[in-house]
Design a protein around this motif. Sequence first.
Motif, PDB file in Angstrom:
ATOM      1  N   MET A 250      13.708   2.086  -2.102  1.00 30.16           N
ATOM      2  CA  MET A 250      12.619   1.359  -2.719  1.00 30.16           C
ATOM      3  C   MET A 250      12.774  -0.144  -2.569  1.00 30.16           C
ATOM      4  N   ILE A 251      13.965  -0.612  -2.530  1.00 30.66           N
ATOM      5  CA  ILE A 251      14.171  -2.049  -2.429  1.00 30.66           C
ATOM      6  C   ILE A 251      13.705  -2.549  -1.064  1.00 30.66           C
ATOM      7  N   ASN A 252      13.636  -1.673  -0.071  1.00 29.81           N
ATOM      8  CA  ASN A 252      13.078  -2.050   1.224  1.00 29.81           C
ATOM      9  C   ASN A 252      11.566  -1.860   1.228  1.00 29.81           C
ATOM     10  N   GLY A 253      10.943  -2.020   0.086  1.00 28.83           N
ATOM     11  CA  GLY A 253       9.503  -1.860  -0.055  1.00 28.83           C
ATOM     12  C   GLY A 253       8.708  -2.841   0.769  1.00 28.83           C
ATOM     13  N   CYS A 254       9.335  -3.939   1.188  1.00 24.72           N
ATOM     14  CA  CYS A 254       8.628  -4.912   2.027  1.00 24.72           C
ATOM     15  C   CYS A 254       8.223  -4.293   3.356  1.00 24.72           C
ATOM     16  N   SER A 255       8.869  -3.202   3.744  1.00 23.30           N
ATOM     17  CA  SER A 255       8.500  -2.534   4.987  1.00 23.30           C
ATOM     18  C   SER A 255       7.278  -1.632   4.793  1.00 23.30           C
ATOM     19  N   CYS A 256       6.840  -1.467   3.572  1.00 22.12           N
ATOM     20  CA  CYS A 256       5.651  -0.675   3.265  1.00 22.12           C
ATOM     21  C   CYS A 256       4.412  -1.467   3.678  1.00 22.12           C
ATOM     22  N   ASN A 257       3.508  -0.833   4.419  1.00 21.10           N
ATOM     23  CA  ASN A 257       2.310  -1.519   4.901  1.00 21.10           C
ATOM     24  C   ASN A 257       1.215  -1.609   3.844  1.00 21.10           C
ATOM     25  N   ALA A 258       1.121  -0.646   2.946  1.00 24.17           N
ATOM     26  CA  ALA A 258       0.069  -0.616   1.937  1.00 24.17           C
ATOM     27  C   ALA A 258       0.423  -1.545   0.773  1.00 24.17           C
ATOM     28  N   SER A 259      -0.598  -1.989   0.050  1.00 22.32           N
ATOM     29  CA  SER A 259      -0.356  -2.885  -1.078  1.00 22.32           C
ATOM     30  C   SER A 259      -0.757  -2.288  -2.415  1.00 22.32           C
ATOM     31  N   GLY A 260      -1.427  -1.162  -2.421  1.00 24.59           N
ATOM     32  CA  GLY A 260      -2.029  -0.613  -3.623  1.00 24.59           C
ATOM     33  C   GLY A 260      -1.075   0.003  -4.631  1.00 24.59           C
ATOM     34  N   LEU A 261      -1.688   0.558  -5.656  1.00 19.34           N
ATOM     35  CA  LEU A 261      -0.956   1.126  -6.781  1.00 19.34           C
ATOM     36  C   LEU A 261      -0.268   2.447  -6.418  1.00 19.34           C
ATOM     37  N   TYR A 262      -0.973   3.378  -5.820  1.00 23.80           N
ATOM     38  CA  TYR A 262      -0.420   4.715  -5.608  1.00 23.80           C
ATOM     39  C   TYR A 262       0.596   4.781  -4.465  1.00 23.80           C
ATOM     40  N   TYR A 263       0.310   4.114  -3.360  1.00 28.75           N
ATOM     41  CA  TYR A 263       1.142   4.275  -2.169  1.00 28.75           C
ATOM     42  C   TYR A 263       1.647   2.955  -1.606  1.00 28.75           C
ATOM     43  N   GLY A 264       1.594   1.893  -2.380  1.00 26.16           N
ATOM     44  CA  GLY A 264       1.910   0.599  -1.817  1.00 26.16           C
ATOM     45  C   GLY A 264       2.858  -0.249  -2.637  1.00 26.16           C
ATOM     46  N   LYS A 265       2.863  -1.525  -2.298  1.00 27.17           N
ATOM     47  CA  LYS A 265       3.792  -2.481  -2.893  1.00 27.17           C
ATOM     48  C   LYS A 265       3.569  -2.676  -4.392  1.00 27.17           C
ATOM     49  N   ALA A 266       2.320  -2.633  -4.840  1.00 32.42           N
ATOM     50  CA  ALA A 266       2.061  -2.797  -6.274  1.00 32.42           C
ATOM     51  C   ALA A 266       2.680  -1.647  -7.070  1.00 32.42           C
ATOM     52  N   GLY A 267       2.543  -0.438  -6.570  1.00 35.00           N
ATOM     53  CA  GLY A 267       3.137   0.719  -7.240  1.00 35.00           C
ATOM     54  C   GLY A 267       4.658   0.659  -7.250  1.00 35.00           C
ATOM     55  N   LEU A 268       5.223   0.265  -6.111  1.00 34.15           N
ATOM     56  CA  LEU A 268       6.677   0.115  -6.051  1.00 34.15           C
ATOM     57  C   LEU A 268       7.149  -0.982  -6.999  1.00 34.15           C
ATOM     58  N   SER A 269       6.362  -2.037  -7.109  1.00 31.71           N
ATOM     59  CA  SER A 269       6.691  -3.120  -8.024  1.00 31.71           C
ATOM     60  C   SER A 269       6.751  -2.611  -9.467  1.00 31.71           C
ATOM     61  N   LEU A 270       5.785  -1.804  -9.824  1.00 27.91           N
ATOM     62  CA  LEU A 270       5.772  -1.243 -11.184  1.00 27.91           C
ATOM     63  C   LEU A 270       6.999  -0.362 -11.427  1.00 27.91           C
ATOM     64  N   ILE A 271       7.307   0.490 -10.468  1.00 31.52           N
ATOM     65  CA  ILE A 271       8.468   1.381 -10.614  1.00 31.52           C
ATOM     66  C   ILE A 271       9.757   0.569 -10.755  1.00 31.52           C
ATOM     67  N   LEU A 272       9.936  -0.413  -9.876  1.00 33.88           N
ATOM     68  CA  LEU A 272      11.153  -1.233  -9.939  1.00 33.88           C
ATOM     69  C   LEU A 272      11.217  -2.041 -11.220  1.00 33.88           C
ATOM     70  N   SER A 273      10.079  -2.511 -11.693  1.00 32.21           N
ATOM     71  CA  SER A 273      10.048  -3.264 -12.940  1.00 32.21           C
ATOM     72  C   SER A 273      10.478  -2.394 -14.121  1.00 32.21           C
ATOM     73  N   GLU A 274       9.995  -1.174 -14.141  1.00 32.69           N
ATOM     74  CA  GLU A 274      10.383  -0.247 -15.215  1.00 32.69           C
ATOM     75  C   GLU A 274      11.868   0.101 -15.119  1.00 32.69           C
ATOM     76  N   LEU A 275      12.349   0.325 -13.901  1.00 29.41           N
ATOM     77  CA  LEU A 275      13.772   0.610 -13.716  1.00 29.41           C
ATOM     78  C   LEU A 275      14.634  -0.593 -14.109  1.00 29.41           C
ATOM     79  N   ALA A 276      14.181  -1.787 -13.741  1.00 30.12           N
ATOM     80  CA  ALA A 276      14.920  -3.001 -14.090  1.00 30.12           C
ATOM     81  C   ALA A 276      15.035  -3.152 -15.598  1.00 30.12           C
ATOM     82  N   LEU A 277      13.959  -2.842 -16.293  1.00 30.34           N
ATOM     83  CA  LEU A 277      13.990  -2.925 -17.756  1.00 30.34           C
ATOM     84  C   LEU A 277      14.938  -1.869 -18.330  1.00 30.34           C
TER      85      LEU A 277
END
Length: 159
Positions: free
Chosen positions: A1-28
Amino acid sequence: MINGCSCNASGLYYGKAGLSLILSELALFYRNDYLEYHAFKLLQEALITKIKIIYFSDGLAGIGFILLYLIEKKRVEAEYLEIFGKSHQKIIEVISHYNVGCHKFGETLGLYFYLHMTGKFLPARIFQKINSRFLTNIEQYFENTYAGDIDVKCYSEIV
């Protein structure tokens, strides 16, 4: 997941925004600054990507949801409209003329959810007008799709 920058999509379900949410929750959960840093970077990348799609799952509405969620949870210090104002206006414009029957119903619910989450940024009269039109449109969709199968009038009374 930390290599999410290689993800082409930006959206919630399949993209960077969704990965951001997951990592944010894990970080907390793990109290991990490294994960938090990468969550923030992915959110930044999602925000600067040029997207014309407005849907919740893979478009601007999902990215806006993540941004507002993280702001409200005090994980990101920002002003929502300052960062996302133009995209927000575009989404609201589409929602105000949205025809449920022409789209997937799951996307319709996502946009309706976005409308309610961001309704505080709209004048009450405009929010009520858009909300009422949206609910009427959903009601008509159910009437046309399930003619006689269910009593759709109950839906708008519940909401």
